[in-house]
Design a protein around this motif. Structure first.
Motif, PDB file in Angstrom:
ATOM      1  N   GLY A 101       0.790  -1.214   0.000  1.00 21.09           N
ATOM      2  CA  GLY A 101       0.000   0.000   0.000  1.00 21.09           C
ATOM      3  C   GLY A 101       0.822   1.263   0.000  1.00 21.09           C
ATOM      4  O   GLY A 101       0.286   2.362  -0.143  1.00 21.09           O
ATOM      5  N   ASP A 102       2.136   1.151   0.199  1.00 20.72           N
ATOM      6  CA  ASP A 102       2.993   2.327   0.217  1.00 20.72           C
ATOM      7  C   ASP A 102       3.646   2.581  -1.139  1.00 20.72           C
ATOM      8  O   ASP A 102       4.525   3.430  -1.263  1.00 20.72           O
ATOM      9  CB  ASP A 102       4.092   2.169   1.278  1.00 20.72           C
ATOM     10  N   ALA A 103       3.244   1.846  -2.142  1.00 27.19           N
ATOM     11  CA  ALA A 103       3.807   1.997  -3.475  1.00 27.19           C
ATOM     12  C   ALA A 103       3.448   3.359  -4.041  1.00 27.19           C
ATOM     13  O   ALA A 103       2.497   4.010  -3.588  1.00 27.19           O
ATOM     14  CB  ALA A 103       3.292   0.880  -4.380  1.00 27.19           C
ATOM     15  N   PRO A 104       4.190   3.818  -5.066  1.00 27.47           N
ATOM     16  CA  PRO A 104       3.901   5.122  -5.676  1.00 27.47           C
ATOM     17  C   PRO A 104       2.459   5.258  -6.158  1.00 27.47           C
ATOM     18  O   PRO A 104       1.883   6.343  -6.070  1.00 27.47           O
ATOM     19  CB  PRO A 104       4.888   5.174  -6.836  1.00 27.47           C
ATOM     20  N   LEU A 105       1.872   4.174  -6.675  1.00 29.52           N
ATOM     21  CA  LEU A 105       0.486   4.254  -7.145  1.00 29.52           C
ATOM     22  C   LEU A 105      -0.459   4.607  -6.013  1.00 29.52           C
ATOM     23  O   LEU A 105      -1.385   5.408  -6.188  1.00 29.52           O
ATOM     24  CB  LEU A 105       0.075   2.925  -7.783  1.00 29.52           C
ATOM     25  N   SER A 106      -0.231   4.037  -4.845  1.00 26.02           N
ATOM     26  CA  SER A 106      -1.094   4.326  -3.701  1.00 26.02           C
ATOM     27  C   SER A 106      -1.023   5.808  -3.329  1.00 26.02           C
ATOM     28  O   SER A 106      -2.041   6.446  -3.077  1.00 26.02           O
ATOM     29  CB  SER A 106      -0.691   3.464  -2.504  1.00 26.02           C
ATOM     30  N   GLU A 107       0.175   6.348  -3.315  1.00 28.68           N
ATOM     31  CA  GLU A 107       0.334   7.773  -2.994  1.00 28.68           C
ATOM     32  C   GLU A 107      -0.364   8.637  -4.032  1.00 28.68           C
ATOM     33  O   GLU A 107      -1.037   9.622  -3.697  1.00 28.68           O
ATOM     34  CB  GLU A 107       1.815   8.140  -2.931  1.00 28.68           C
ATOM     35  N   ALA A 108      -0.227   8.262  -5.300  1.00 27.61           N
ATOM     36  CA  ALA A 108      -0.864   9.029  -6.368  1.00 27.61           C
ATOM     37  C   ALA A 108      -2.382   8.996  -6.238  1.00 27.61           C
ATOM     38  O   ALA A 108      -3.057  10.026  -6.402  1.00 27.61           O
ATOM     39  CB  ALA A 108      -0.437   8.477  -7.725  1.00 27.61           C
ATOM     40  N   VAL A 109      -2.928   7.835  -5.919  1.00 29.14           N
ATOM     41  CA  VAL A 109      -4.377   7.704  -5.768  1.00 29.14           C
ATOM     42  C   VAL A 109      -4.870   8.555  -4.606  1.00 29.14           C
ATOM     43  O   VAL A 109      -5.911   9.218  -4.702  1.00 29.14           O
ATOM     44  CB  VAL A 109      -4.766   6.227  -5.568  1.00 29.14           C
ATOM     45  N   GLN A 110      -4.133   8.550  -3.499  1.00 38.61           N
ATOM     46  CA  GLN A 110      -4.529   9.370  -2.352  1.00 38.61           C
ATOM     47  C   GLN A 110      -4.510  10.855  -2.702  1.00 38.61           C
ATOM     48  O   GLN A 110      -5.403  11.622  -2.305  1.00 38.61           O
ATOM     49  CB  GLN A 110      -3.595   9.108  -1.160  1.00 38.61           C
ATOM     50  N   LYS A 111      -3.512  11.262  -3.472  1.00 44.62           N
ATOM     51  CA  LYS A 111      -3.418  12.658  -3.891  1.00 44.62           C
ATOM     52  C   LYS A 111      -4.604  13.044  -4.768  1.00 44.62           C
ATOM     53  O   LYS A 111      -5.237  14.098  -4.583  1.00 44.62           O
ATOM     54  CB  LYS A 111      -2.120  12.882  -4.669  1.00 44.62           C
ATOM     55  N   LEU A 112      -4.923  12.200  -5.729  1.00 47.76           N
ATOM     56  CA  LEU A 112      -6.031  12.488  -6.633  1.00 47.76           C
ATOM     57  C   LEU A 112      -7.363  12.449  -5.900  1.00 47.76           C
ATOM     58  O   LEU A 112      -8.280  13.221  -6.215  1.00 47.76           O
ATOM     59  CB  LEU A 112      -6.025  11.491  -7.791  1.00 47.76           C
TER      60      LEU A 112
END
Length: 246
Positions: A112-123
């Motif tokens: 869950g700490d992968a870059p995709l997860s961070e991007a999804v949280q930002k969006l």
């Protein structure tokens, strides 16, 4: 009659054939859908039904997932708010992407700490700001982190598309708004603001106020509520009040 959910006026014939056949569940069509998402980003078209089909393929075939395509789908969904498209896309993502790990005790990041997860949280943060009509804060947030610039870079005309949707939402709620307030909502100043308001929206600026033409959404209408209660109903109620319990 409303527009069907699966309708997209600019959808190519070969994509339509896939969506209406069994090939929509064929992993080999993943590349075709990914190219179609790239096409939407370039020519400013949008096809929610096809994008959801691709996310569903990612669910069944996680090894085929492309993070960049996933974020592009979410960014495109932002450009059509206040429709529920962003939430629909979000619910097709894996749980570990939606709920990142908060553990920091290990040097190895969890799934869950992968870059995709961070991007999804930002969006998702941007989506929540738009949904709550915090338009000025939306632009401040968007401009305050370089990651946002990277996420929206592939979507041609992202800012303009969002401004058009903000203007549409404003036109449904008010008849006039202060120029300074609307400048903050649209993140435009001076000549750019006047050009957008006049040419794109067709609104007039007068004495520091922006006037929005009357439409069926922002027109104030009185509501008359009438109760249709017959006298017989009252008589029955009064009669029961005097009846002795058995």
């Amino acid at each position: 009659m409303g527009v069907p959910f699966d309708y997209a006026p600019d959808r190519p014939e070969h994509i339509d054939n896939i969506l209406n056949g069994l090939d929509r569940y064929n992993p080999e069509t993943t590349g075709v859908f990914q190219d179609y998402v790239s096409q939407q980003c370039e020519d400013r078209t949008y096809d929610c039904y096809a994008n959801l089909a691709l996310l569903k393929l990612y669910q069944f075939n996680p090894h085929l997932t492309r993070d960049e395509t996933t974020t592009n789908i979410l960014v495109k969904a932002l450009t059509v708010f206040p429709s529920p498209d962003f939430s629909l896309c979000l619910h097709l993502l894996p749980p570990h992407i939606l709920h990142p790990s908060t553990s920091t005790s290990s040097s190895t990041p969890a799934a869950g700490d992968a870059p995709l997860s961070e991007a999804v949280q930002k969006l998702n943060t941007l989506n929540n700001l738009l949904a709550s009509a915090a338009y000025a804060q939306f632009w401040t947030t968007l401009d305050g982190d370089d990651l946002y610039a990277d996420l929206v870079a592939d979507v041609s005309g992202f800012e303009e598309l969002v401004r058009v949707r903000i203007a549409a939402s404003v036109s449904q709620a008010v008849r006039e708004v202060e120029r300074g307030v609307l400048e903050g909502w649209l993140s435009l100043q001076g000549g750019e603001f006047e050009k957008f308001v006049g040419e794109v929206c067709g609104w007039a600026i007068k004495d520091g106020m922006v006037e929005v033409p009357l439409n069926k959404e922002n027109e104030a209408k009185g509501t008359v509520v009438r109760e249709n209660v017959k006298f017989d109903q009252f008589s029955q109620m009064i009669k029961r009040a005097y009846e002795q319990p058995a």
